[in-house]
Design a protein around this motif. Structure first.
Motif, PDB file in Angstrom:
ATOM      1  N   ALA A  95     -12.112  10.994  -5.552  1.00  0.00           N
ATOM      2  CA  ALA A  95     -10.983  10.076  -5.333  1.00  0.00           C
ATOM      3  C   ALA A  95     -10.626   9.325  -6.611  1.00  0.00           C
ATOM      4  O   ALA A  95      -9.444   9.123  -6.921  1.00  0.00           O
TER       5      ALA A  95
ATOM      6  N   GLN B 105      -8.476  11.301  -9.756  1.00  0.00           N
ATOM      7  CA  GLN B 105      -7.012  11.416  -9.837  1.00  0.00           C
ATOM      8  C   GLN B 105      -6.447  10.533 -10.943  1.00  0.00           C
ATOM      9  O   GLN B 105      -5.626  10.971 -11.742  1.00  0.00           O
ATOM     10  N   ASP B 106      -6.901   9.284 -11.003  1.00  0.00           N
ATOM     11  CA  ASP B 106      -6.404   8.362 -12.020  1.00  0.00           C
ATOM     12  C   ASP B 106      -7.179   8.497 -13.330  1.00  0.00           C
ATOM     13  O   ASP B 106      -6.592   8.417 -14.412  1.00  0.00           O
TER      14      ASP B 106
ATOM     15  N   THR C 168      -9.857   0.447  -4.063  1.00  0.00           N
ATOM     16  CA  THR C 168     -10.108   0.983  -2.724  1.00  0.00           C
ATOM     17  C   THR C 168     -11.501   1.597  -2.630  1.00  0.00           C
ATOM     18  O   THR C 168     -12.246   1.343  -1.669  1.00  0.00           O
TER      19      THR C 168
ATOM     20  N   ILE D  65      -6.632   2.760  -6.690  1.00  0.00           N
ATOM     21  CA  ILE D  65      -7.648   3.688  -6.188  1.00  0.00           C
ATOM     22  C   ILE D  65      -9.060   3.185  -6.502  1.00  0.00           C
ATOM     23  O   ILE D  65      -9.976   3.311  -5.689  1.00  0.00           O
TER      24      ILE D  65
END
Length: 457
Positions: free
Chosen positions: A78, A81-82, A434, A431
């Protein structure tokens, strides 16, 4: 078995998506695939079955640990992605390597044959060598990859030679066959040498004293998301594998072998905590912290009462807190050239939520109530006392007190110091927040309901 098939298919699918130019779907589909693999693994909790002549063993213990590995990988993917946005054209390579890393960890967990154990170990190790050097423009990343490759290969040689000696003494790679051979009083004496060599190799993999010297440089030089993988997924898988190997051979080994491991455990705690006190780089500090936690997790080797469940609880608590901590570290340091602790000065004034999450993560790693890290240490110490290891518990408590100093040093900087104006402001991605919040919530829930985790076994 179904978990391995699902993960292998997912890794291939990621590469196919790159070929057909669906790069933007890779991370979302990988996350969905990991959730599906987690569901398959949970469905196998009540299964007890061996596959391919006992090469792979599916049982509740193995599947519970595999579930933890999948959850850790979910969080890491997760964040990818960034994190890999500047190199998004290679995202399929990075994500597929993380899935292969997970496959290696699963193979190391479900093995019923030493051949499968070594295959899993090498899949995990080779993947980490590549990921450690995945930033070719950074000299420290290249240095980390080279150091890890050379020293890791040397450790793998020890393990392979140890497996060869075990095979020579028992005429079997199969765990059941080896267990039967150990009952024979005529078993050759070189079996103990083989077990010792395997143990040395695994002590290197978990960064235990005196084989810990690679960890600080490799953790610091590797991309931060790779460091997070090393500190959580790779370490937990290696510790559980060492635990399984010790359970198989401990009854055969002489009593002074256990004494030696107790000494290694205590020395690992002290070396990790004392060296962490003077670090000014937070990744390097967490590397030494991870060394000390390897020493704490080794306590499970000497416990007989519910040791498997207690090791899982400790490992899960440590992994979730570390994921939360690394998510905040990536967010804060992504626009800096390094990961100095000074970058966290005055973070509370800029982002109170991130400061609170990082503080809670560090408090859990330090072993402060109400977080799961406290109960992980409590259960370990309680079992050690029941098994007569009072000295080990005393040194464990002393090291827990020592560790509080350097964790609170970071917390103090965030809450009481003024922000350094000349350093660039950081654009915090949602992200990372989170992932950090979800990981620390899992940690807190584990602390509030520890029996729900222990009762899984």
């Amino acid at each position: 078995m179904n978990t391995l098939i699902a993960l292998a298919g997912l890794a291939v699918l990621i590469l196919v998506l790159e070929i057909i130019n669906l790069r933007k779907t890779i991370v979302p589909l990988t996350l969905l695939g990991l959730l599906a693999a987690l569901g398959i693994t949970i469905c196998d909790f009540e299964t007890s079955q061996a596959f391919y002549n006992n090469m792979i063993v599916v049982n509740k213990t193995n599947m519970v640990y595999c579930s933890l590995f999948i959850v850790i990988t979910f969080f890491i993917v997760a964040m990818s992605q960034d994190f890999y946005k500047p190199h998004y054209e290679k995202i399929s390579d990075y994500i597929s390597l993380k899935i292969f890393l997970l496959i290696g960890a699963v193979c190391m967990t479900v093995f019923g044959n030493l051949t499968m154990f070594f295959i899993g170990l090498e899949i995990l190790s080779i993947t980490l060598y590549i990921l450690a050097g995945s930033n070719p423009t950074k000299i420290k990343s290249n240095e980390a990859a080279m150091k890890y490759f050379l020293l890791g290969s040397f450790a793998s040689g020890f393990i392979l030679f140890g497996i060869a000696l075990v095979y020579g003494a028992t005429a079997s790679f199969d765990i059941n066959g080896i267990s039967q051979a150990l009952l024979n009083p005529a078993t050759p004496s070189w079996l103990a040498i083989g077990v010792l060599l395997m143990t040395i190799g695994m002590l290197f993999k978990i960064a235990a004293f005196p084989f810990h010297f690679w960890a600080p440089d490799v953790y610091q030089g590797s991309p931060t998301i790779t460091t997070a993988s090393m500190s959580t997924l790779a370490k937990v898988a290696a510790v559980f594998t060492l635990f399984k190997i010790n359970n198989i051979f401990s009854a055969y080994m002489p009593e002074n072998f256990t004494t030696l491991l107790i000494f290694v455990s205590i020395a690992t705690m002290f070396v990790g905590n004392i060296m962490a006190l003077k670090q000014d780089n937070i990744k390097r500090m967490l590397a030494y912290s991870g060394i000390s936690h390897a020493g704490f997790m080794m306590i499970a080797l000497f416990n007989t009462t519910n040791a498997t469940a207690e090791l899982f609880y400790y490992a899960a608590a440590y992994a979730m807190a570390s994921i939360a901590a690394f998510a905040i570290i990536i967010a804060v340091c992504k626009n800096y050239k390094d990961e100095k602790i000074k970058h966290f000065k005055g973070l509370n004034k800029q982002n109170p939520m991130m400061t609170a999450v990082l503080s809670m993560a560090l408090l859990s790693i330090a072993g402060i109530p109400i977080f799961a890290g406290f109960f992980g240490k409590f259960f370990m110490f309680d079992s050690a006392l029941q098994n007569g290891h009072l000295t080990l518990v005393i040194f464990g408590v002393i090291n827990s007190i020592i560790s509080i100093y350097y964790y609170f040093k970071v917390i103090n900087l965030m809450y009481t110091q003024d922000q350094v104006d000349e350093l660039p402001q950081t654009n915090h991605s949602w992200i990372y927040k989170t992932v950090a919040v979800l990981a620390i919530l899992i940690n807190i829930l584990m602390g509030l309901c520890p029996s729900s985790i222990l009762n899984l076994f």
